[in-house]
Motif scaffolding. Structure first.
Motif, PDB file in Angstrom:
ATOM      1  N   ARG A 233       0.822  -1.220   0.000  1.00  0.00           N
ATOM      2  CA  ARG A 233       0.000   0.000   0.000  1.00  0.00           C
ATOM      3  C   ARG A 233       0.852   1.265   0.000  1.00  0.00           C
ATOM      4  O   ARG A 233       0.346   2.345  -0.297  1.00  0.00           O
ATOM      5  N   MET A 234       2.132   1.131   0.335  1.00  0.00           N
ATOM      6  CA  MET A 234       3.012   2.297   0.431  1.00  0.00           C
ATOM      7  C   MET A 234       3.999   2.407  -0.718  1.00  0.00           C
ATOM      8  O   MET A 234       4.421   3.509  -1.059  1.00  0.00           O
ATOM      9  N   PHE A 235       4.369   1.263  -1.289  1.00  0.00           N
ATOM     10  CA  PHE A 235       5.427   1.250  -2.297  1.00  0.00           C
ATOM     11  C   PHE A 235       4.904   0.702  -3.620  1.00  0.00           C
ATOM     12  O   PHE A 235       3.927  -0.049  -3.664  1.00  0.00           O
ATOM     13  N   ASP A 236       5.598   1.069  -4.685  1.00  0.00           N
ATOM     14  CA  ASP A 236       5.242   0.615  -6.042  1.00  0.00           C
ATOM     15  C   ASP A 236       6.056  -0.598  -6.477  1.00  0.00           C
ATOM     16  O   ASP A 236       5.779  -1.184  -7.527  1.00  0.00           O
ATOM     17  N   GLY A 237       7.033  -0.976  -5.692  1.00  0.00           N
ATOM     18  CA  GLY A 237       7.854  -2.143  -5.960  1.00  0.00           C
ATOM     19  C   GLY A 237       8.700  -2.449  -4.748  1.00  0.00           C
ATOM     20  O   GLY A 237       8.998  -1.555  -3.945  1.00  0.00           O
ATOM     21  N   ILE A 238       9.074  -3.720  -4.587  1.00  0.00           N
ATOM     22  CA  ILE A 238       9.819  -4.150  -3.402  1.00  0.00           C
ATOM     23  C   ILE A 238      10.987  -5.034  -3.827  1.00  0.00           C
ATOM     24  O   ILE A 238      10.802  -6.016  -4.553  1.00  0.00           O
ATOM     25  N   GLU A 239      12.186  -4.687  -3.374  1.00  0.00           N
ATOM     26  CA  GLU A 239      13.354  -5.568  -3.521  1.00  0.00           C
ATOM     27  C   GLU A 239      13.577  -6.284  -2.203  1.00  0.00           C
ATOM     28  O   GLU A 239      13.458  -5.689  -1.134  1.00  0.00           O
ATOM     29  N   PHE A 240      13.910  -7.578  -2.272  1.00  0.00           N
ATOM     30  CA  PHE A 240      14.230  -8.338  -1.068  1.00  0.00           C
ATOM     31  C   PHE A 240      15.520  -9.096  -1.273  1.00  0.00           C
ATOM     32  O   PHE A 240      15.702  -9.785  -2.280  1.00  0.00           O
ATOM     33  N   ARG A 241      16.426  -8.972  -0.314  1.00  0.00           N
ATOM     34  CA  ARG A 241      17.672  -9.740  -0.296  1.00  0.00           C
ATOM     35  C   ARG A 241      17.776 -10.391   1.077  1.00  0.00           C
ATOM     36  O   ARG A 241      17.863  -9.702   2.098  1.00  0.00           O
TER      37      ARG A 241
ATOM     38  N   VAL B 101       2.330  -5.744  -5.592  1.00  0.00           N
ATOM     39  CA  VAL B 101       3.241  -4.950  -6.433  1.00  0.00           C
ATOM     40  C   VAL B 101       4.399  -5.849  -6.862  1.00  0.00           C
ATOM     41  O   VAL B 101       4.637  -6.900  -6.263  1.00  0.00           O
ATOM     42  N   PRO B 102       5.137  -5.467  -7.905  1.00  0.00           N
ATOM     43  CA  PRO B 102       6.283  -6.281  -8.318  1.00  0.00           C
ATOM     44  C   PRO B 102       7.323  -6.414  -7.205  1.00  0.00           C
ATOM     45  O   PRO B 102       7.640  -5.435  -6.516  1.00  0.00           O
ATOM     46  N   VAL B 103       7.825  -7.622  -7.027  1.00  0.00           N
ATOM     47  CA  VAL B 103       8.871  -7.910  -6.034  1.00  0.00           C
ATOM     48  C   VAL B 103      10.068  -8.483  -6.784  1.00  0.00           C
ATOM     49  O   VAL B 103       9.914  -9.327  -7.670  1.00  0.00           O
ATOM     50  N   TRP B 104      11.263  -8.001  -6.422  1.00  0.00           N
ATOM     51  CA  TRP B 104      12.487  -8.410  -7.116  1.00  0.00           C
ATOM     52  C   TRP B 104      13.429  -9.109  -6.142  1.00  0.00           C
ATOM     53  O   TRP B 104      13.739  -8.568  -5.077  1.00  0.00           O
ATOM     54  N   ASN B 105      13.888 -10.279  -6.520  1.00  0.00           N
ATOM     55  CA  ASN B 105      14.782 -11.080  -5.679  1.00  0.00           C
ATOM     56  C   ASN B 105      16.219 -10.593  -5.850  1.00  0.00           C
ATOM     57  O   ASN B 105      16.862 -10.865  -6.863  1.00  0.00           O
ATOM     58  N   GLY B 106      16.724  -9.901  -4.829  1.00  0.00           N
ATOM     59  CA  GLY B 106      18.102  -9.433  -4.842  1.00  0.00           C
ATOM     60  C   GLY B 106      19.095 -10.488  -4.404  1.00  0.00           C
ATOM     61  O   GLY B 106      20.301 -10.260  -4.470  1.00  0.00           O
ATOM     62  N   LEU B 107      18.629 -11.634  -3.963  1.00  0.00           N
ATOM     63  CA  LEU B 107      19.403 -12.827  -3.602  1.00  0.00           C
ATOM     64  C   LEU B 107      18.669 -13.547  -2.486  1.00  0.00           C
ATOM     65  O   LEU B 107      18.192 -12.923  -1.538  1.00  0.00           O
ATOM     66  N   THR B 108      18.547 -14.862  -2.651  1.00  0.00           N
ATOM     67  CA  THR B 108      18.152 -15.737  -1.542  1.00  0.00           C
ATOM     68  C   THR B 108      19.138 -16.894  -1.518  1.00  0.00           C
ATOM     69  O   THR B 108      20.028 -16.982  -2.367  1.00  0.00           O
TER      70      THR B 108
END
Length: 337
Positions: free
Chosen positions: A100-108, A124-131
């Protein structure tokens, strides 16, 4: 093509077709040229991007931050002490708030399930910065680097030497197989990729024509390679295994002798960094004192040689991450690339 990306998350390479991955590589190259020519490309103008980091990073954080700013977005960094996913608040609840606050989320971070839950619940689109399982944004940068050097990807051969069970090895196996690039994982039997990952790659290879080899034989594994790729011997969270990894992987060190075994004058060297190629870091000094070794996965000679492309890779993290964010969260106004 761009419409097939809009609103999608980028969690693992297996979620995308050969054509889609190739488009991201080509679009990264296009954006790299735009930046070099100071051409504006603010495809995320006015948007807000959350950068969630359970694991520390140099290149991933810098690349996402600069990419967001170049695209006109505002990046907000939230470190391990800021998010505490699953500790004080569930991943589902966190995702719904951030969506609700962001237009995209990166997670590492550590868990692939967490990044998938963020995508499932945020909207929203989520991007995998590394798992621990996958490193997909690294792959777009890597194959951009290879394409810049050879002009094409299909039919080339990558020899990955080192720990065959980590996220980079997994991603190289699957991405190469999808793209039609031959992939050799050269690693001790005890550190070979999981059978399920190999089977997954083999299924893609049947369609693309890529050849897959997993071997503990260095001579066989690197012969004919166009790219020799390595990564750190000890992954995050495994620091107590330094001695064991050194003993297992020293025969797989990328040195001048190994590079010559490719029998390819045009071979290049790649490393996703950081690299333990000397003893000029705290880790390097500790390893030198404790284990009597000043170079680990790659020698300083190779790291500084004509073969080396690791700093091109590092720069290309910026351009590839920019492309991924732009096509999934932006409204593009671009020519066909």
């Amino acid at each position: 093509m761009t419409s097939v990306f809009k609103g999608r998350s980028f969690l693992a390479e297996k979620d995308f077709t050969k054509e889609e991955l190739q488009y991201l590589i080509d679009f990264s190259q296009h954006l790299k040229g735009m930046k070099a020519n100071n051409q504006p490309h603010r495809y995320l103008d006015g948007k807000n991007i959350a950068l969630l980091f359970e694991k520390n990073s140099t290149r991933t954080r810098a690349a996402f931050t600069v990419a967001a700013v170049d695209l006109g977005a505002h990046p907000e960094f939230l470190g391990a002490n800021d998010i505490q996913l699953g500790t004080k608040e569930s991943v589902e609840d966190t995702a719904k708030v951030f969506g609700r606050m962001f237009d995209g989320i990166e997670f590492r971070g550590f868990s692939q399930q967490v990044v998938e839950d963020l995508a499932n619940y945020s909207g929203v689109p989520v991007w995998n910065g590394l798992t621990d399982e996958w490193h997909p944004t690294q792959m777009i940068a890597d194959f951009l680097t290879i394409q810049e050097n050879f002009g094409e990807l299909t039919g080339l051969t990558i020899a990955y030497c080192g720990d065959g069970r980590n996220n980079v090895a997994n991603s190289l196996l699957v991405t190469s197989a999808i793209l039609g690039v031959n992939i050799h994982v050269v690693t001790p039997k005890a550190l070979q990729p999981e059978a399920t990952i190999i089977a997954q790659a083999q299924a893609y290879a049947k369609e693309s024509g890529a050849k897959i080899l997993v071997t503990d034989d260095v001579d066989q594994g690197v012969l004919g390679a166009d790219v020799v790729y390595t990564d750190v011997w000890v992954s995050m969270g495994e620091e107590e295994k330094f001695q064991e990894r050194i003993e297992q992987l020293l025969p797989y060190q990328v040195n001048q002798s190994l590079m010559k075994k490719t029998q390819n004058d045009q071979v290049i060297f790649m490393h996703c960094l950081p690299a333990f190629h000397d003893d000029q870091t705290t880790y390097g000094k500790k390893a030198a004192q404790a284990y009597g070794i000043s170079e680990m996965e790659v020698t300083d000679e190779v790291f500084r040689s004509k073969y080396a492309r690791q700093f091109d890779q590092a720069e290309n993290r910026l351009h590839s991450i920019k492309a991924i964010m732009a096509v999934t969260a932006g409204d593009l106004f671009i020519p066909k690339v």
